[in-house]
Scaffold this active site. Structure first.
Site, PDB file in Angstrom:
ATOM      1  N   HIS A 151      -8.342   7.974   1.633  1.00 30.37           N
ATOM      2  CA  HIS A 151      -7.269   8.907   1.263  1.00 30.37           C
ATOM      3  C   HIS A 151      -6.464   8.420   0.056  1.00 30.37           C
ATOM      4  O   HIS A 151      -5.758   9.203  -0.575  1.00 30.37           O
ATOM      5  CB  HIS A 151      -6.349   9.186   2.462  1.00 30.37           C
ATOM      6  N   ASP A 181     -12.078   6.929   6.718  1.00 24.50           N
ATOM      7  CA  ASP A 181     -11.013   6.565   5.784  1.00 24.50           C
ATOM      8  C   ASP A 181     -11.256   5.229   5.094  1.00 24.50           C
ATOM      9  O   ASP A 181     -10.359   4.397   4.977  1.00 24.50           O
ATOM     10  CB  ASP A 181      -9.667   6.542   6.506  1.00 24.50           C
ATOM     11  N   SER A 257      -1.265   1.598   2.232  1.00 27.64           N
ATOM     12  CA  SER A 257      -2.579   2.080   2.650  1.00 27.64           C
ATOM     13  C   SER A 257      -3.697   1.412   1.858  1.00 27.64           C
ATOM     14  O   SER A 257      -3.659   1.361   0.632  1.00 27.64           O
ATOM     15  CB  SER A 257      -2.672   3.591   2.474  1.00 27.64           C
TER      16      SER A 257
END
Length: 451
Positions: A151, A181, A257
């Site tokens: 993402h 992911d 992230s």
């Protein structure tokens, strides 16, 4: 205001020392203070000694002081501690050694990167919008392979990675896995210091973990620490994917992230991926201490596949765009299931007889009520496996047999092109029809996902 100070007449014996309190407004009428009792001088000396010892304890093993004279003859003493600078030794660290947080940071910060992207997304009207995003990543090979979250780079038209020494590189996407992911990038570099991968299955609740990342997209190479709060958490991300996660109270914020989650041995045991939020955006999160990371054992083989082939081999793909049947449609007697928005030409879906407008209601005899349930069922299969889909069409149900295709980047690109084409058709149709409705109502405007 009263000022007190200690006086002794050098001609008097010590036992006649007096503690006198002087009042600046005293005109001499106040009675003389009574003589101090014998032995009080020793107590004052003892008190002074205790204060000196306390000052030494506060200041550390050694201290120096600064004495400043005041106009009244008083002085102020300031104490400063002295010690040798902390030496973070990583040269003597051996594999299997438990490391301090400082050692983990020093040994791995060179392998951690900040990632910035330029990307194009679609607004609610389907028009392209240019934007930017930031995240984290980590080097896994000396020749420039870097792991991050999918993402972080989704939709990116340009990707840059930056190192703590100030160097930055243009990166290309080798491949990615939206459902898990994870993505792999490649930069043109050699002689890099990679991280060491660890065994996420060996983690225990209560074990210390650490992460180095780029919170808020500005505070690159920040170290945070915490504990493993739980293992094997089933978490649905904002992308709509349900994943197995490590729960941790390590601070994970927007921009973290894709960064590494280290164990106490300095090994990467997870990819920091998500933070539980009370709002729809990570920037509006008010819940603290609930972060999540992808276990490294879950994606290690996928990363190797992506490096070798550009995609994860053996993954099944049906070749459709789908959406959930809306509650408005079920009021007309339409069953719940995965509504087929479009079928990719040449796919196993087309070969098996699926058509646009079909509603898939069961996989191998097990009922499903949504696109996510269809994906979960197919995910248990491998490319080349044959499945039976029960579909609702023209008021009745029929069974279709499909031999699943292998998913790869070409297949995903083809489905994305199909989605763009269908989106443009619907925009044009919506403009032509009064009120913005289109012919496929009441199944809903837009796409749930491709598969």
């Amino acid at each position: 205001m009263y000022y007190g100070d200690y006086h002794r007449d050098p001609q008097e014996p010590i036992e006649t020392n007096q503690y006198r309190v002087h009042d600046p407004w005293d005109n001499g009428s106040a009675p003389a203070p009574a003589p101090r009792k014998k032995g009080s001088g020793a107590r004052i000396v003892a008190l002074a000694l205790c204060c000196a010892l306390a000052g030494g304890l506060v200041g550390g093993g050694s201290a120096w002081y600064l004495s400043r004279s005041l106009g009244s003859g008083e002085s102020t003493t300031l104490y400063e501690g002295q010690h040798e600078p902390i030496n973070v030794d990583t040269a003597s660290v051996k594999s299997g050694d438990v490391l301090s947080a400082a050692q983990i940071y020093a040994a791995n910060v060179d392998a951690c990167v900040g990632i910035t992207t330029e990307l194009v997304t679609q607004n609610t009207f389907g028009f392209p919008v240019t934007g930017a995003a930031a995240g984290s990543g980590f080097v896994i090979s000396a020749d420039g392979y870097i792991v991050t979250n999918y993402h972080v780079i989704k939709g990116a038209t340009a990707i840059k990675v930056a190192f703590v020494n100030g160097q930055s590189y243009d990166a290309k996407l080798v491949g990615g896995e939206a459902e898990n992911d994870v993505a792999v990038l490649k930069i043109d570099a050699a002689g890099l210091t990679p991280v060491k991968l660890g065994d996420s299955d060996s983690l225990v609740v209560g074990e210390s973990v650490y992460t180095i990342g780029n919170p808020l997209g500005e505070l690159t190479w920040s170290l945070t620490d915490g504990l493993v709060s739980a293992k094997d958490r089933s978490v649905t991300t904002s992308e709509g994917e349900t994943m197995n996660m490590i729960q941790t109270n390590t601070a994970i914020n927007s921009g973290n992230s894709g960064g590494p989650l280290f164990n106490s041995y300095g090994e990467v045991v997870g990819i920091t991926s998500a933070k539980l939020s009370s709002g729809s955006s990570s920037s509006s999160a008010s819940i603290e201490g609930l972060g999540f990371a992808i276990p490294m054992n879950d994606v290690k083989d996928m990363i190797q596949d992506i490096i070798a082939h550009g995609y994860v081999t053996g993954k099944p793909n049906v070749g459709i765009l789908m959406n959930d049947v809306s509650s408005a449609a079920t009021q007309y007697g339409v069953p719940q299931g995965a509504y087929v928005e479009a079928v990719l030409s040449g796919s196993c879906a087309e070969k098996g007889g699926l058509k646009q407008g079909d509603i898939i209601t069961a996989v191998d005899g097990t009922d499903i009520t949504s696109g996510e349930e269809l994906k979960a069922a197919v995910r248990q299969k491998k490319a080349g496996d044959t499945i039976t889909l029960t579909v609702y069409r023209d008021g009745g149900k029929t069974d279709l047999s499909l031999t699943l295709d292998e998913d790869n980047q070409d297949r995903q690109d083809a489905l994305s092109d199909l989605q763009d084409e269908l989106s443009q058709q619907r925009q044009q149709q919506a403009r032509q029809q009064q009120g913005g409705y289109y012919s496929n109502w009441p199944f809903g405007f837009g796409f749930g996902s491709n598969y």
